[in-house]
Design an enzyme around this catalytic site. Structure first.
Site, short mmCIF file in Angstrom:
data_model
loop_
_atom_site.label_atom_id
_atom_site.label_comp_id
_atom_site.label_asym_id
_atom_site.label_seq_id
_atom_site.Cartn_x
_atom_site.Cartn_y
_atom_site.Cartn_z
N LYS A 1 27.02 112.66 113.49
CA LYS A 1 25.96 113.09 112.58
C LYS A 1 24.73 112.20 112.76
O LYS A 1 24.84 110.98 112.75
CB LYS A 1 26.45 113.01 111.12
CG LYS A 1 25.40 113.28 110.05
CD LYS A 1 25.04 114.75 109.96
CE LYS A 1 24.07 115.03 108.83
NZ LYS A 1 24.66 114.90 107.49
N HIS B 1 20.77 116.25 110.19
CA HIS B 1 20.00 116.45 108.97
C HIS B 1 18.55 116.48 109.42
O HIS B 1 18.00 115.47 109.85
CB HIS B 1 20.25 115.28 108.00
CG HIS B 1 19.45 115.35 106.74
ND1 HIS B 1 20.02 115.27 105.49
CD2 HIS B 1 18.11 115.48 106.52
CE1 HIS B 1 19.07 115.35 104.56
NE2 HIS B 1 17.91 115.48 105.16
N ASP C 1 27.42 121.07 101.13
CA ASP C 1 26.73 119.78 100.96
C ASP C 1 27.06 119.21 99.59
O ASP C 1 26.19 118.68 98.89
CB ASP C 1 25.22 119.93 101.16
CG ASP C 1 24.50 118.59 101.28
OD1 ASP C 1 25.19 117.55 101.45
OD2 ASP C 1 23.26 118.57 101.18
N PHE D 1 32.35 112.94 99.95
CA PHE D 1 33.35 112.50 98.98
C PHE D 1 33.17 111.04 98.55
O PHE D 1 33.95 110.53 97.76
CB PHE D 1 34.76 112.76 99.51
CG PHE D 1 35.20 114.20 99.40
CD1 PHE D 1 34.42 115.14 98.76
CD2 PHE D 1 36.42 114.61 99.94
CE1 PHE D 1 34.82 116.46 98.64
CE2 PHE D 1 36.84 115.93 99.83
CZ PHE D 1 36.05 116.86 99.19
#
Length: 417
Positions: free
Chosen positions: A140, A170, A293, A59
């Site tokens: 993350k 990721h 995503d 966001f």
């Protein structure tokens, strides 16, 4: 009497029509016999699903709000049938300190029109230990930004935090990406083709990164989750090692030939794959999860050429209809829709009282019309993004109402917030 009763609705996997009664934001009763409330909504035989949960959105708030902010992003989510999203930490500043996490939490509470959680970035062990008190969805790790030695330390630190929190990754191996980019960006015959980007961040880079993440998680006992998984071999590695992962709509529906049509508009990390390497809709099963995503940029940022254009595709307002269209094409079993969008995500990220239509659970719901046909139109979206590879695409099946805590917040593309 109840606060709200939804009547004449269908539930996935059940025969006949039902009534759902809601009190104080919770599902109070589910019945086949009529119920009555202060307010009643006739669902007219449409399906009611648990509110959708997205484990992976960007966001852009704080620091990059010209691309998206928590208000516009959450409005887009509500329009797409989502009642809970999990925001990623690569903002300005990064959400990897106690102060940054707390500030972002307070900002999001003031802006978001739906429920949310925040993923944290990683930092020192002591800082991450403090962040745990704020309830991060995960820590993350962008494996394409870390050295092997640094990754080893990060996995070890996260595994030693209280409760061994979820570690999301990721997965792209930087050494492979760097070598490919150096070779391809200097090749005069290839360097200016958008599709070249998919070879630079090759399928091999994801597969090798997933192998490394699995090895490290086994070494230290991490609770591993793989974001935006795009390769068939990567998926098989995850499955065989009992590691959770999420699919994106673009990796399922597009291959890298779409670069020829969309250019850098469709650039994303990891990139679209060759047909021989990619995951497909038929790979969705009862353990799968969808993560959009959702990653908006400005149009100018998306049109800076092969190497300099920003990677990211907005998908919150299209993903449910895309998957319902696959249902209507008989490519996907309708019974999987609540599993991949709600149930499995709620279970994986420990969201108490969410993800299922059960008595005493939160009254977060989405009404879907399987037969609603239309064409995606970016002009009707709430995201700040002014582009979408799905713009102009026909769909069959859509969210017609989003209910959050027993309150209707979206009906037929109109938001009530």
């Amino acid at each position: 009497m109840f606060d709200l009763v939804l009547k004449n609705l269908k539930l996935v996997g059940e025969s006949g029509e039902f009534f759902i009664a809601i009190n104080d934001g919770k599902i109070a009763k589910i019945s086949k016999t009529p119920l009555h409330g202060d307010k009643e909504i006739n669902i007219n035989g449409q399906y009611v699903l648990p509110g959708l949960i997205d484990p992976h959105v960007h966001f852009r708030d704080p620091g990059l709000t010209y691309k998206e902010d928590f208000r516009t992003g959450s409005m887009a989510a509500a329009n797409g049938g989502f009642t809970f999203v999990m925001d990623m930490p690569n903002t300005i500043p990064k959400t990897n300190t106690y102060k940054a996490f707390k500030d972002k939490l307070e900002m999001a509470k003031s802006k978001s029109v739906i429920n949310f959680g925040l993923h944290s970035g990683h930092s020192s062990f002591e800082e991450m230990e403090k962040i745990l008190d704020l309830g991060p969805m995960s820590f993350k790790v962008f494996m394409d930004l870390e050295s092997d030695e640094e990754l080893d330390r990060i996995f070890k630190d996260i595994s030693q935090l209280n409760g061994n929190p979820i570690l999301t990754v990721h997965a792209e191996k930087q050494s492979i990406v760097r070598e490919n980019i150096e070779k391809l960006s200097s090749d005069d015959d290839l360097k200016d083709f958008a599709k070249t980007y998919s070879y630079a961040r090759s399928a091999e880079s994801e597969i090798e990164s997933i192998k490394q993440a699995i090895q490290l998680s086994k070494k230290y006992g991490n609770d591993l989750h793989i974001c935006h998984l795009s390769t068939k071999e990567g998926m098989e590695l995850a499955k065989s090692n009992d590691v959770s992962y999420e699919f994106t709509p673009h990796h399922l529906l597009f291959d890298n030939s779409y670069f020829d049509e969309f250019g850098t508009i469709i650039k994303t990390n990891p990139p679209l794959r060759e047909t021989k390497d990619k995951v497909n809709v038929c790979d969705i099963d009862s353990d799968s999860m969808m993560g959009t995503d959702h990653a908006p940029h400005s149009l100018e940022e998306k049109n800076r050429g092969v190497w300099d254009s920003s990677p990211g595709i907005p998908s919150l307002e299209t993903v449910l209809s895309l998957m319902l269209t696959e249902v209507n094409k008989s490519n996907l079993d309708f019974s999987l829709i609540p599993k991949i969008f709600s149930e499995n995500v709620a279970k994986r990220f420990n969201l108490s009282g969410k993800g299922f239509i059960r008595e005493n659970y939160d009254a977060d719901l989405v009404v879907v019309d399987l037969n609603k046909k239309g064409t995606f139109d970016i002009e009707n979206f709430y995201t700040k993004a002014e582009y979408s590879p799905f713009d102009g695409m026909e769909y069959e099946g859509a969210a017609t109402m989003t209910i959050l805590g027993g309150e209707v917040i979206m009906e037929n593309n109109d938001l009530y917030i």
